[in-house]
Design a protein around this motif. Structure first.
Motif, PDB file in Angstrom:
ATOM      1  N   ASN A  99       0.862  -1.179   0.000  1.00  0.00           N
ATOM      2  CA  ASN A  99       0.000   0.000   0.000  1.00  0.00           C
ATOM      3  C   ASN A  99       0.900   1.232   0.000  1.00  0.00           C
ATOM      4  O   ASN A  99       1.902   1.277   0.713  1.00  0.00           O
TER       5      ASN A  99
ATOM      6  N   GLY B 180      -2.436   5.142   1.146  1.00  0.00           N
ATOM      7  CA  GLY B 180      -2.903   3.780   1.409  1.00  0.00           C
ATOM      8  C   GLY B 180      -3.316   3.007   0.174  1.00  0.00           C
ATOM      9  O   GLY B 180      -3.707   1.851   0.249  1.00  0.00           O
ATOM     10  N   GLN B 181      -3.225   3.648  -0.993  1.00  0.00           N
ATOM     11  CA  GLN B 181      -3.689   2.996  -2.219  1.00  0.00           C
ATOM     12  C   GLN B 181      -2.885   1.729  -2.535  1.00  0.00           C
ATOM     13  O   GLN B 181      -1.681   1.664  -2.281  1.00  0.00           O
ATOM     14  N   VAL B 182      -3.587   0.734  -3.097  1.00  0.00           N
ATOM     15  CA  VAL B 182      -2.939  -0.519  -3.480  1.00  0.00           C
ATOM     16  C   VAL B 182      -1.989  -0.255  -4.647  1.00  0.00           C
ATOM     17  O   VAL B 182      -2.382   0.358  -5.642  1.00  0.00           O
TER      18      VAL B 182
ATOM     19  N   LEU C 185      -8.581 -14.574  -3.744  1.00  0.00           N
ATOM     20  CA  LEU C 185      -9.707 -13.639  -3.815  1.00  0.00           C
ATOM     21  C   LEU C 185      -9.345 -12.323  -3.143  1.00  0.00           C
ATOM     22  O   LEU C 185      -9.649 -11.235  -3.643  1.00  0.00           O
ATOM     23  N   ARG C 186      -8.673 -12.426  -2.001  1.00  0.00           N
ATOM     24  CA  ARG C 186      -8.277 -11.215  -1.280  1.00  0.00           C
ATOM     25  C   ARG C 186      -7.471 -10.291  -2.190  1.00  0.00           C
ATOM     26  O   ARG C 186      -7.737  -9.087  -2.281  1.00  0.00           O
TER      27      ARG C 186
ATOM     28  N   ILE D  44      -9.526  -8.733  -4.926  1.00  0.00           N
ATOM     29  CA  ILE D  44     -10.304  -7.591  -4.424  1.00  0.00           C
ATOM     30  C   ILE D  44      -9.393  -6.370  -4.251  1.00  0.00           C
ATOM     31  O   ILE D  44      -9.768  -5.247  -4.583  1.00  0.00           O
ATOM     32  N   ARG D  45      -8.169  -6.599  -3.776  1.00  0.00           N
ATOM     33  CA  ARG D  45      -7.246  -5.467  -3.658  1.00  0.00           C
ATOM     34  C   ARG D  45      -6.966  -4.862  -5.036  1.00  0.00           C
ATOM     35  O   ARG D  45      -6.898  -3.658  -5.205  1.00  0.00           O
TER      36      ARG D  45
ATOM     37  N   GLY E  31     -10.814  -3.793  -6.631  1.00  0.00           N
ATOM     38  CA  GLY E  31     -11.743  -2.957  -5.869  1.00  0.00           C
ATOM     39  C   GLY E  31     -12.911  -3.743  -5.301  1.00  0.00           C
ATOM     40  O   GLY E  31     -12.954  -4.971  -5.386  1.00  0.00           O
ATOM     41  N   LEU E  32     -13.854  -3.020  -4.723  1.00  0.00           N
ATOM     42  CA  LEU E  32     -15.008  -3.643  -4.082  1.00  0.00           C
ATOM     43  C   LEU E  32     -15.739  -4.548  -5.053  1.00  0.00           C
ATOM     44  O   LEU E  32     -15.760  -4.288  -6.254  1.00  0.00           O
ATOM     45  N   THR E  33     -16.391  -5.582  -4.513  1.00  0.00           N
ATOM     46  CA  THR E  33     -17.138  -6.492  -5.383  1.00  0.00           C
ATOM     47  C   THR E  33     -18.604  -6.094  -5.473  1.00  0.00           C
ATOM     48  O   THR E  33     -19.434  -6.844  -5.963  1.00  0.00           O
ATOM     49  N   PHE E  34     -18.943  -4.917  -4.933  1.00  0.00           N
ATOM     50  CA  PHE E  34     -20.310  -4.402  -5.079  1.00  0.00           C
ATOM     51  C   PHE E  34     -20.171  -2.907  -5.331  1.00  0.00           C
ATOM     52  O   PHE E  34     -19.099  -2.334  -5.116  1.00  0.00           O
ATOM     53  N   ALA E  35     -21.253  -2.282  -5.767  1.00  0.00           N
ATOM     54  CA  ALA E  35     -21.202  -0.846  -6.022  1.00  0.00           C
ATOM     55  C   ALA E  35     -21.486  -0.111  -4.717  1.00  0.00           C
ATOM     56  O   ALA E  35     -22.510  -0.354  -4.079  1.00  0.00           O
ATOM     57  N   ALA E  36     -20.578   0.752  -4.330  1.00  0.00           N
ATOM     58  CA  ALA E  36     -20.826   1.556  -3.130  1.00  0.00           C
ATOM     59  C   ALA E  36     -21.707   2.736  -3.511  1.00  0.00           C
ATOM     60  O   ALA E  36     -21.766   3.134  -4.674  1.00  0.00           O
TER      61      ALA E  36
END
Ligand code: HEM
Ligand code: SF4
Lengths: 105, 551
Positions: free
Chosen positions: A15, A20-22, A83-84, A87-88, A91-96
């Protein structure tokens, strides 16, 4: 933490300290958020060389907690095995919900 | 509402300045990550998968509209425009940049807020019944006692380096709405034979990898003795709590190992040394703090409001909402309005900046500018006149916070899980979204009745799965998400921990599994039974049989 799984291909991720960005380590020693530009190590010796670059960058306070993670090739890019790490990278697996939205869609 | 005094102001301002300097030194490379990490954690700043996460304390879950607008501002300015309300009555921002964190904290300090005691091995933000001060069954406002505990415990030198984090919850009513039996210390207010209010003191509860129900070590503690008694508990814990093993360091392990009786003996012995001393609370100090929680200037309101009654008959949605989301208030003519942050298919507990602003506006117009955060990841407008209910409802419908599902199958608690959390094994939010979507039919939800589903993405149990009527725990099996299901947990007075129903199910079968459990309940239930009642009567067997029956 899911570090090196079984794959032989590995990349270095961390990060970025200031936000903190990946990020992923590129061939030219930069840190990018685009996984397609990540330097891919094809054997353990190459992986350790990449990780050593990451460790120096951490000591220089550019990034935090560099580690190796297994990937597989996917066209011009690579995809993390775990999977972790996917996701990193993706990004998120759903729409925020967004700032101005008053409804979750 | 409690107002900071000069001391608090100076203290918080100093902490922000100090942290600003620490961040500057870290960015300049003068501090290593090992040196800096404990400093940022002391200021509520974690590093998660995608960014830094800032955890903001909301003492006893009470906020003013002004503070709420500041949270909206921080969401817009420093985050991606939304925040996540948690089971600890905190708010988490998920996308904070380290370089912005001091500015975000400085903005927070402008409205007397901070992130102190949201991390680390200290006494954490004290939580309370979210209906504090307005519940019909309440003896005294628990926030008075939370505030007294806050003042005593904040940066208390003896308690800043405990063996492990320490969580206290207080309920001012004999009916527990603060999950007091699953906290390190739970305080439940009741009256003795003379009618004097005091506390039942419960110690050693907790969730996490070793869930435990707290033990009552004192059936009745007079109020003025509260701090000396708490200090005695903390001293015993500090002396004997295990520092050698992080998994055994919580007070629940100590109480479990030495037994409740021995714990009681030790605490009472310690207490004999210090009771009646400097920690005795003079009545005028208690009264002074109590004044900050004095009720707002209620007006005489009609108990029967014609417009509200008319709408109740004409609009089914409004009637349903009144039934599930609105509860009686101790002041005649007023009601407690519960906002559901669980609209169909949404991530539980998330709110956009626009929604926060709208809630703040509604609070100003209809709830004396006051808002509460619940441990079930919802919000409350605590003082709404019955005659204003239609207007409030319309306002909430507009922002999607009027779903009439409080306590029902879609009012799901979920931790951030693998979408955000560095410790997670599996995702939690998308599972909640899928269950919520499957059970979207409100008539069906109301037919099913009270059913609390709680989801954690790992054994740390931030999503309270152990006390879910249906608990869902994410596990990782060779890199694939699986979910272990427990039944029969409950966080109220008749607390219980869930039992594992059988082998974990793969991610794509979770929704079907919940459907199967609900079907079993509907088939087995007798008149008036809730899911929990049926489960307690029939046990795991029928649920298990149907769930694992070959297709
Ligand atoms: C995303 C960052 C988070 C991290 C790193 C984290 C970490 C942890 C850990 C390590 C524990 C286990 C403590 C123990 O058993 O000794 C725990 C417990 C807990 N956390 Fe979190 N957590 C996070 C987010 C949350 C959120 C979002 C909530 C509220 C929704 C929450 C509420 C709780 C609760 C209620 C418990 C169990 C109660 C207990 O301490 O026994 N945490 N957390
Ligand atoms: S339960 Fe686990 S996954 Fe969920 S927030 Fe807590 S630590 Fe993270």
């Amino acid at each position: 933490m899911a570090k090196n799984l079984t794959g032989t291909l590995q990349i270095v991720t961390a990060n970025r300290l200031r936000d903190g960005q990946v990020v992923f380590l590129t061939r030219s020693g930069e840190w990018t958020s685009d996984i397609a530009r990540a330097a891919v190590a094809r054997d353990e010796a190459a992986a350790q060389r990449l990780l050593a670059i990451g460790t120096v960058a951490a000591a220089e306070s550019r990034i935090v907690e560099p580690y190796l993670t297994a990937v597989r090739e996917d066209g011009d890019s690579v995809v993390p095995v775990s999977l972790r790490e996917r996701i990193r990278a993706q990004g998120l697996t759903f729409a925020a919900i967004s700032a101005d939205a008053t409804r979750y869609l | 509402m409690y107002r900071y005094d000069e001391y608090d102001h100076a203290f918080v301002a100093e902490r922000v300045a100090q942290f600003r300097d620490q961040v500057r030194r870290r960015l300049a490379g003068e501090l290593t990550e090992d040196e800096f990490k404990p400093l940022r954690l002391q200021n509520g700043l974690y590093l998660q998968l995608h960014a830094y996460m800032l955890r903001i304390a909301i003492p006893y879950g009470t906020l003013s509209s002004k503070q709420f607008r500041m949270l909206a501002h921080i969401a817009r300015r420093y985050d991606r425009g939304y925040g996540h309300f948690t089971t600890r009555q905190n708010l988490q921002f998920n996308w904070i940049r380290l370089e912005d964190a001091p500015d975000a904290l400085a903005d927070l300090a402008k409205v007397e807020m901070h992130a102190i005691q949201t991390s680390g091995n200290c006494i954490r933000n004290v939580t309370a019944d979210h209906w504090a001060g307005v519940a019909i069954d309440e003896i005294e406002d628990p926030r008075i006692w939370c505030e007294i505990i806050r003042q005593w415990s904040t940066v208390h030198p003896e308690f800043s380096f405990l063996p492990r984090k320490f969580k206290i919850a207080v309920t001012g009513s004999p009916n527990d709405r603060a999950a007091v039996r699953v906290h390190d210390i739970g305080l439940r207010m009741l009256r003795d034979e003379q009618g004097e209010p005091g506390f039942e003191v419960i110690v050693g509860g907790g969730l996490g990898r070793t869930p435990m129900i707290g033990k009552t070590i004192r059936a009745f503690l007079p109020k003025q003795d509260l701090l000396s008694y708490l200090e005695a508990i903390m001293r015993v814990y500090n002396r004997y709590g295990r520092r050698d093993n992080i998994y055994k360091a919580r007070i629940k392990i100590l109480v479990h190992e030495i037994g409740a009786e021995e714990m009681r003996r030790q605490v009472e012995e310690e207490w004999e040394q210090i009771r009646g001393g400097a920690l005795d609370l003079p009545q005028d100090v208690i009264d002074g703090i109590a004044r900050h929680f004095a009720p707002p200037p209620y007006q005489v309101q009609p108990v029967f409001a014609p417009e509200t009654e008319r709408l109740r008959f004409e609009d089914r949605d409004f009637a349903l909402w009144l039934r599930s989301n609105v509860v009686p208030h101790r002041q005649p003519g007023y009601a407690i309005v519960n906002l559901s942050l669980k609209p169909e298919g949404a991530p539980p507990g998330d709110s956009s900046a626009a929604q926060m602003d709208a809630v703040a506006d509604l609070a100003d117009a209809y709830s004396f500018g006051e808002i509460r955060v619940t441990h079930e990841q919802n919000l409350v407008l605590p003082h709404v006149a019955v005659a204003d209910l239609p207007a409030v409802w319309r306002g909430l419908v507009r922002i999607g916070f009027a779903t009439p599902n409080l306590g029902l199958v879609s009012d799901i608690i979920a931790c951030p899980g693998l979408d955000y959390c560095a410790l997670a094994n599996a995702r939690a939010i998308p599972v909640a979204q899928r269950i919520s979507t499957r059970f979207a039919d409100l008539a069906r939800q109301h037919d099913i009745g009270e059913l609390k589903i709680k989801i954690s993405g790992c054994i740390n149990a931030c999503g309270h799965h152990h006390v879910g009527h249906i608990g869902i725990l994410g596990v990782d099996k060779n890199g694939t998400e699986f979910y272990q299901i427990t039944l029969g947990g409950h966080a109220g007075d008749d607390v219980s921990l869930g039992s594992i129903v059988g082998p974990a199910v793969p991610a794509d079968q979770v929704v079907e599994a919940i459907e199967s459990l609900v079907d079993t309940y509907l088939k087995e239930r007798r008149d008036g039974e809730r899911f929990l009642d049926t489960y307690r009567r029939v046990g795991t067997a029928p649920f298990k049989e149907r769930l694992y029956a070959p297709a």
